[in-house]
Every structure is written in C-alpha cells, then in structure tokens.
Design an enzyme around this catalytic site. Sequence first.
Site, PDB file in Angstrom:
ATOM      1  N   GLU A   1      12.581  -9.152   2.281  1.00 40.27           N
ATOM      2  CA  GLU A   1      11.853  -8.041   2.647  1.00 40.27           C
ATOM      3  C   GLU A   1      12.758  -6.933   2.405  1.00 40.27           C
ATOM      4  O   GLU A   1      13.914  -6.686   2.636  1.00 40.27           O
ATOM      5  CB  GLU A   1      11.220  -8.210   3.855  1.00 40.27           C
TER       6      GLU A   1
ATOM      7  N   ALA B   1       2.882  -0.873   4.943  1.00 38.83           N
ATOM      8  CA  ALA B   1       2.490  -0.712   6.403  1.00 38.83           C
ATOM      9  C   ALA B   1       1.893  -2.140   6.909  1.00 38.83           C
ATOM     10  O   ALA B   1       2.021  -2.323   8.099  1.00 38.83           O
ATOM     11  CB  ALA B   1       1.410   0.639   6.661  1.00 38.83           C
TER      12      ALA B   1
ATOM     13  N   HIS C   1      12.739  -2.551   2.788  1.00 36.93           N
ATOM     14  CA  HIS C   1      12.061  -1.211   3.157  1.00 36.93           C
ATOM     15  C   HIS C   1      12.969  -0.112   2.575  1.00 36.93           C
ATOM     16  O   HIS C   1      14.238  -0.247   2.918  1.00 36.93           O
ATOM     17  CB  HIS C   1      11.837  -0.916   4.645  1.00 36.93           C
TER      18      HIS C   1
ATOM     19  N   TYR D   1      10.880   9.256   0.996  1.00 33.94           N
ATOM     20  CA  TYR D   1      11.052   8.113   0.105  1.00 33.94           C
ATOM     21  C   TYR D   1      11.656   8.625  -1.097  1.00 33.94           C
ATOM     22  O   TYR D   1      11.524   7.681  -1.940  1.00 33.94           O
ATOM     23  CB  TYR D   1       9.473   7.651  -0.099  1.00 33.94           C
TER      24      TYR D   1
ATOM     25  N   ARG E   1       4.711  10.848  -2.520  1.00 34.39           N
ATOM     26  CA  ARG E   1       4.488  10.716  -1.153  1.00 34.39           C
ATOM     27  C   ARG E   1       5.882  11.122  -0.485  1.00 34.39           C
ATOM     28  O   ARG E   1       6.741  10.384  -0.578  1.00 34.39           O
ATOM     29  CB  ARG E   1       4.198   9.055  -1.081  1.00 34.39           C
TER      30      ARG E   1
ATOM     31  N   ARG F   1      12.400   5.220  12.512  1.00 35.37           N
ATOM     32  CA  ARG F   1      11.450   5.982  12.650  1.00 35.37           C
ATOM     33  C   ARG F   1      10.377   5.501  13.726  1.00 35.37           C
ATOM     34  O   ARG F   1      10.895   5.021  14.890  1.00 35.37           O
ATOM     35  CB  ARG F   1      10.655   5.645  11.455  1.00 35.37           C
TER      36      ARG F   1
ATOM     37  N   PRO G   1       0.785  -1.202   0.024  1.00 38.03           N
ATOM     38  CA  PRO G   1       0.045  -0.015  -0.029  1.00 38.03           C
ATOM     39  C   PRO G   1       0.971   1.330  -0.127  1.00 38.03           C
ATOM     40  O   PRO G   1       1.921   1.631   0.760  1.00 38.03           O
ATOM     41  CB  PRO G   1      -0.915  -0.018   1.303  1.00 38.03           C
ATOM     42  N   ASN G   2       0.395   2.350  -0.700  1.00 37.18           N
ATOM     43  CA  ASN G   2       0.869   3.496  -0.929  1.00 37.18           C
ATOM     44  C   ASN G   2       2.045   3.836  -1.568  1.00 37.18           C
ATOM     45  O   ASN G   2       2.718   4.745  -2.136  1.00 37.18           O
ATOM     46  CB  ASN G   2       0.990   4.191   0.411  1.00 37.18           C
TER      47      ASN G   2
ATOM     48  N   ASN H   1       7.984  -5.642  -0.462  1.00 36.63           N
ATOM     49  CA  ASN H   1       7.913  -4.526   0.354  1.00 36.63           C
ATOM     50  C   ASN H   1       6.584  -4.327   0.606  1.00 36.63           C
ATOM     51  O   ASN H   1       5.442  -3.778  -0.223  1.00 36.63           O
ATOM     52  CB  ASN H   1       8.333  -3.079  -0.174  1.00 36.63           C
TER      53      ASN H   1
HETATM   54  C1  DQA Z   1       8.105   1.144   3.973  1.00 33.63           C
HETATM   55  C2  DQA Z   1       8.156   1.224   5.615  1.00 33.63           C
HETATM   56  C3  DQA Z   1       6.738   1.115   6.160  1.00 33.63           C
HETATM   57  O1  DQA Z   1       6.789   1.495   7.471  1.00 33.63           O
HETATM   58  C4  DQA Z   1       5.726   2.257   5.645  1.00 33.63           C
HETATM   59  O2  DQA Z   1       4.416   1.950   5.992  1.00 33.63           O
HETATM   60  C5  DQA Z   1       5.706   2.153   3.995  1.00 33.63           C
HETATM   61  C6  DQA Z   1       7.042   2.096   3.211  1.00 33.63           C
HETATM   62  C7  DQA Z   1       9.200   1.502   3.373  1.00 33.63           C
HETATM   63  O3  DQA Z   1       9.667   0.973   2.311  1.00 33.63           O
HETATM   64  O4  DQA Z   1      10.226   2.101   3.828  1.00 33.63           O
HETATM   65  O5  DQA Z   1       4.608   2.338   3.515  1.00 33.63           O
HETATM   66  O6  DQA Z   1       7.916  -0.154   3.883  1.00 33.63           O
END
Ligand code: DQA
Length: 141
Positions: A95, A74, A97, A22, A17, A104, A9-10, A71
């Site tokens: 995984e 959240a 990020h 990011y 964003r 954070r 998501p997102n 990835n």
């Molecule tokens: C994320 C880190 C997560 O905490 C966050 O909710 C994201 C992006 C990252 O790539 O740093 O959506 O996965």
Amino acid sequence: MQLIIINGPNLNLLGKREPEVYGHTSFEEYLAALKKAFPTVELSYFQSNIEGEIIDKLHETGFSYDGIILNAGAYTHTSIAIADAVASIKTPVIEVHISNVFAREKYRHHSYISKHCAGVIVGFGLNGYQLAINALINKSK
Ligand code: DQA
C-alpha cells in the site's frame, strides 16, 4: 518480474490536483522515469475512479503477478470491498500513499487495506512507488 501499480480515484489528476499536497508531476511523467529506473521489471499501470474496476484488476493480476503496488486513494479509508479483494489474492500487495496521511485529517488515519498488505509506504511523495518496487524486488530474492 511482473509488477503492477494500481491507482485509485482522483490520482489521474496528479500534477493538477492540490499540488501543495501531491506535487506538480503527472503520474504518466513519473511512470516513464520509473520504467527507465527499473529496466528489468515488467511494470504495468492501471488507474480507475471506479471501485469495482479496481477490484476486478486486483482479481485479474492477484494470482499471477509478482507484486502489486496499490494506492487506493480515498477508498483506502472507506472500502471493505477493496480490502476483501486484497485479502483474497495471492500476490503480495504494498500500500502506498503519496502524502503523509497521518499528518492529515483524522478520517485518513484509518486504512481498511493495510492489515492485508505486505507493507505500507506513506508520505514520501511519488518516490513511495519506487520504494515499493525496491521492497518487492528485495522480497523476491
Ligand atoms: C492518498 C491519500 C488519501 O487520503 C487521498 O484520498 C488520496 C491520495 C495519497 O496518496 O496520499 O486520494 O492515497
């Protein structure tokens, strides 16, 4: 070698964003460069904001692909269902990020997914996806 990047998501909003966290590059832009950097890898991409669709994609690719780069955004910190899907499949999952989640908020420090993964790459920006591909290539040698 057949690999897939699955973004949660997102992450469709990368580039727009929270660019201070990011970066300014969209994933589509980055993906084009990534494909050029690994011409021999068959690299697919899937993004969804929907938990069940991410699970379906893990099931679909998790018994035939050579590696999955996940990835989960959240959902990393909330989804037992995605963690169960990663545990259920045969393909190794890395995984990733983009941000350093450990620098954070506390709620980002825990991942339900990590223990089922071959490895975790955190905090190297979009370059983390490239590091993950290299790790999967080296793992398969
Ligand atoms: C994320 C880190 C997560 O905490 C966050 O909710 C994201 C992006 C990252 O790539 O740093 O959506 O996965």
